[in-house]
Design a protein around this motif. Sequence first.
Motif, PDB file in Angstrom:
ATOM      1  N   ARG A  66       0.952  -1.191  -0.155  1.00 54.74           N
ATOM      2  CA  ARG A  66       0.108   0.141   0.084  1.00 54.74           C
ATOM      3  C   ARG A  66       0.874   1.600  -0.013  1.00 54.74           C
ATOM      4  O   ARG A  66       1.750   1.163   0.527  1.00 54.74           O
ATOM      5  CB  ARG A  66      -1.014   0.128   1.157  1.00 54.74           C
ATOM      6  CG  ARG A  66      -1.709  -1.301   1.735  1.00 54.74           C
ATOM      7  CD  ARG A  66      -2.362  -1.930   0.720  1.00 54.74           C
ATOM      8  NE  ARG A  66      -3.459  -1.262  -0.131  1.00 54.74           N
ATOM      9  CZ  ARG A  66      -4.290  -1.973  -0.800  1.00 54.74           C
ATOM     10  NH1 ARG A  66      -4.073  -3.157  -1.249  1.00 54.74           N
ATOM     11  NH2 ARG A  66      -5.243  -1.028  -1.649  1.00 54.74           N
ATOM     12  N   ASN A 100      -1.735   2.687 -10.857  1.00 57.82           N
ATOM     13  CA  ASN A 100      -2.074   1.201 -11.884  1.00 57.82           C
ATOM     14  C   ASN A 100      -2.792   0.562 -10.870  1.00 57.82           C
ATOM     15  O   ASN A 100      -2.355  -0.004  -9.961  1.00 57.82           O
ATOM     16  CB  ASN A 100      -0.730   0.635 -12.253  1.00 57.82           C
ATOM     17  CG  ASN A 100      -0.708  -0.602 -12.887  1.00 57.82           C
ATOM     18  OD1 ASN A 100      -0.391  -1.435 -12.878  1.00 57.82           O
ATOM     19  ND2 ASN A 100      -2.152  -0.847 -13.673  1.00 57.82           N
ATOM     20  N   SER A 101      -4.087   0.479 -10.998  1.00 57.41           N
ATOM     21  CA  SER A 101      -4.927  -0.307 -10.227  1.00 57.41           C
ATOM     22  C   SER A 101      -6.189  -0.880 -11.021  1.00 57.41           C
ATOM     23  O   SER A 101      -6.561  -0.201 -11.587  1.00 57.41           O
ATOM     24  CB  SER A 101      -5.573   0.612  -9.293  1.00 57.41           C
ATOM     25  OG  SER A 101      -6.624  -0.187  -8.214  1.00 57.41           O
ATOM     26  N   PRO A 102      -6.091  -2.376 -10.796  1.00 59.98           N
ATOM     27  CA  PRO A 102      -5.148  -3.215 -10.207  1.00 59.98           C
ATOM     28  C   PRO A 102      -3.853  -3.097 -10.758  1.00 59.98           C
ATOM     29  O   PRO A 102      -3.723  -2.840 -11.875  1.00 59.98           O
ATOM     30  CB  PRO A 102      -5.768  -4.676 -10.621  1.00 59.98           C
ATOM     31  CG  PRO A 102      -7.146  -4.391 -10.937  1.00 59.98           C
ATOM     32  CD  PRO A 102      -7.326  -3.101 -11.547  1.00 59.98           C
ATOM     33  N   ASN A 103      -2.779  -3.618  -9.932  1.00 61.96           N
ATOM     34  CA  ASN A 103      -1.394  -3.216 -10.128  1.00 61.96           C
ATOM     35  C   ASN A 103      -0.867  -4.406 -10.895  1.00 61.96           C
ATOM     36  O   ASN A 103      -1.043  -5.529 -10.170  1.00 61.96           O
ATOM     37  CB  ASN A 103      -0.884  -3.043  -8.879  1.00 61.96           C
ATOM     38  CG  ASN A 103       0.781  -2.719  -8.968  1.00 61.96           C
ATOM     39  OD1 ASN A 103       1.498  -3.795  -8.965  1.00 61.96           O
ATOM     40  ND2 ASN A 103       1.170  -1.478  -9.382  1.00 61.96           N
ATOM     41  N   VAL A 158      -5.299  -3.675  -5.454  1.00 58.07           N
ATOM     42  CA  VAL A 158      -6.480  -2.792  -6.145  1.00 58.07           C
ATOM     43  C   VAL A 158      -6.480  -1.567  -4.978  1.00 58.07           C
ATOM     44  O   VAL A 158      -6.896  -2.018  -3.705  1.00 58.07           O
ATOM     45  CB  VAL A 158      -7.779  -3.524  -6.127  1.00 58.07           C
ATOM     46  CG1 VAL A 158      -8.937  -2.614  -6.224  1.00 58.07           C
ATOM     47  CG2 VAL A 158      -7.673  -4.592  -7.093  1.00 58.07           C
ATOM     48  N   TYR A 159      -6.606  -0.145  -5.344  1.00 58.20           N
ATOM     49  CA  TYR A 159      -6.588   0.828  -4.353  1.00 58.20           C
ATOM     50  C   TYR A 159      -8.112   0.994  -4.066  1.00 58.20           C
ATOM     51  O   TYR A 159      -8.900   0.912  -4.761  1.00 58.20           O
ATOM     52  CB  TYR A 159      -5.992   2.106  -5.110  1.00 58.20           C
ATOM     53  CG  TYR A 159      -4.652   2.057  -5.264  1.00 58.20           C
ATOM     54  CD1 TYR A 159      -3.930   1.608  -4.428  1.00 58.20           C
ATOM     55  CD2 TYR A 159      -4.273   2.791  -6.642  1.00 58.20           C
ATOM     56  CE1 TYR A 159      -2.419   1.762  -4.759  1.00 58.20           C
ATOM     57  CE2 TYR A 159      -2.731   2.705  -6.882  1.00 58.20           C
ATOM     58  CZ  TYR A 159      -1.866   2.204  -5.807  1.00 58.20           C
ATOM     59  OH  TYR A 159      -0.523   2.345  -6.364  1.00 58.20           O
ATOM     60  N   SER A 208      -3.952   7.390 -15.097  1.00 54.85           N
ATOM     61  CA  SER A 208      -4.551   6.185 -14.019  1.00 54.85           C
ATOM     62  C   SER A 208      -4.606   4.990 -15.134  1.00 54.85           C
ATOM     63  O   SER A 208      -5.289   4.985 -16.041  1.00 54.85           O
ATOM     64  CB  SER A 208      -5.748   6.488 -13.728  1.00 54.85           C
ATOM     65  OG  SER A 208      -6.426   5.492 -12.937  1.00 54.85           O
ATOM     66  N   GLU A 248      -5.851   1.742 -16.066  1.00 60.50           N
ATOM     67  CA  GLU A 248      -6.742   0.716 -15.571  1.00 60.50           C
ATOM     68  C   GLU A 248      -7.021  -0.477 -16.264  1.00 60.50           C
ATOM     69  O   GLU A 248      -8.253  -1.049 -16.675  1.00 60.50           O
ATOM     70  CB  GLU A 248      -7.980   1.542 -15.566  1.00 60.50           C
ATOM     71  CG  GLU A 248      -7.815   2.815 -14.515  1.00 60.50           C
ATOM     72  CD  GLU A 248      -9.145   3.811 -14.389  1.00 60.50           C
ATOM     73  OE1 GLU A 248     -10.183   3.234 -14.826  1.00 60.50           O
ATOM     74  OE2 GLU A 248      -8.887   4.654 -13.783  1.00 60.50           O
ATOM     75  N   HIS A 278     -13.101  -2.220  -8.523  1.00 57.93           N
ATOM     76  CA  HIS A 278     -12.141  -1.355  -9.209  1.00 57.93           C
ATOM     77  C   HIS A 278     -12.938  -0.124  -9.335  1.00 57.93           C
ATOM     78  O   HIS A 278     -14.043  -0.119  -9.458  1.00 57.93           O
ATOM     79  CB  HIS A 278     -11.815  -1.709 -10.657  1.00 57.93           C
ATOM     80  CG  HIS A 278     -11.425  -0.619 -11.409  1.00 57.93           C
ATOM     81  ND1 HIS A 278      -9.960  -0.184 -11.227  1.00 57.93           N
ATOM     82  CD2 HIS A 278     -12.123   0.111 -12.607  1.00 57.93           C
ATOM     83  CE1 HIS A 278      -9.982   0.831 -12.190  1.00 57.93           C
ATOM     84  NE2 HIS A 278     -11.109   0.905 -12.837  1.00 57.93           N
TER      85      HIS A 278
END
Length: 401
Positions: free
Chosen positions: A153, A173-176, A182-183, A204, A206, A217
Amino acid sequence: MENRVLSDRVLNITASVTLAITNKAREMKKSGIEVISFGAGEPDFDTPSYIKAGAKRALDEGFTKYTATSGFLELRSVICDKLLKENNLSYKPNQIIVSNGAKHALFNALFSLCNPWDEVIVFSPYWVTYIDQIKMSGAVPVVVETEKNNGFRIDFTKFEERITDKTKIIIINSPNNPTGVVYSLDELKEIARIAKKYNLYVISDEIYEKVVYSKKHISIASLDDDIKNRTIVINGFSKSFSMTGWRIGYLATSNNNIASAVNKVQSHMTSNANSIAQKAAFTALSHDCDFDFNAIISKFLSKRNYIVKELNSMSLISCSEPDGAFYAFPDISKCFGKKYKGRLIKDDLDFCEVLLEEKKVAVVPGSAFGDKNFIRLSYALSFEDMLNGISRIEDFCNNLE
């Protein structure tokens, strides 16, 4: 002599390690060697047949000429529909630029925004391409490390301390890729607060948005109009529709000046993306009811649960459970300093090299993602190959001395 011929820009970047590993494994397979590759960052199912049928129709209809640089209007319109329906984001077609893959869209964004020596913040572990694309754009990558013990995190105190008067962009980058993080909504709100405070842009990425498990997400651009106007959303068709080879990605921005700049850049670099692939992408979105991605997620989830459990059962390896994407990112640092058949494992590069040569298993070194204590394994491969590959890795680790 060669150093005088090549530009400093080229000499300052490295080739994609993930593609290099994948290509090496592919060449070994062609020569008759039974290699199991955990390297490829692409789904293991075929492009759905209805999408391929859309491409065939485009050929039959003669859709083989130039389109608008930013993509043909109907495709950009259905991308707008998708973003509104799935991400709560409202854009106009002229705010969408369709490119030759999400990687190209990312480069367009960096090239359009960055001046020499601007600073771009990325969080490690990061996707391998971020650092080199930042350098190619003339900017300077500033890496903010995250820790395994904190679930990878963001440490927001550390993050804010790295911001200077040269900082211009934050890449998230989420999901990374590679950690699968995932943020959360709270994390995205904090990133947005910092971006507003220091007048920064956000890119971003995605691309893995549909590959999520227990978490949801959320696009940072959906939080409010201010952060939306600061954010460039990068997405594409490679991961969600298994269209990696079709090379169709896109960029969305509510900032018309940025959209116009990206369109201008792309007009001189590639013109439009492949027209047939664009038609295939249009079919993917306009007939998405024909494709059940939930079944794919269910298979990915089963593979994730298996691979994480098996990796954590090994005495020298530990692995966090990813929230999304299709990668495991295990810590192999306990293997360092040990030997396999007399060959010293000093670091992740040695681990990957010896594993490939001795056990015919291809994995990607964590140093490519900014942390040499790890390796990345894609579990987007057949269950049979995954079981066989994990068994070989376990045997390899059990025989380290």
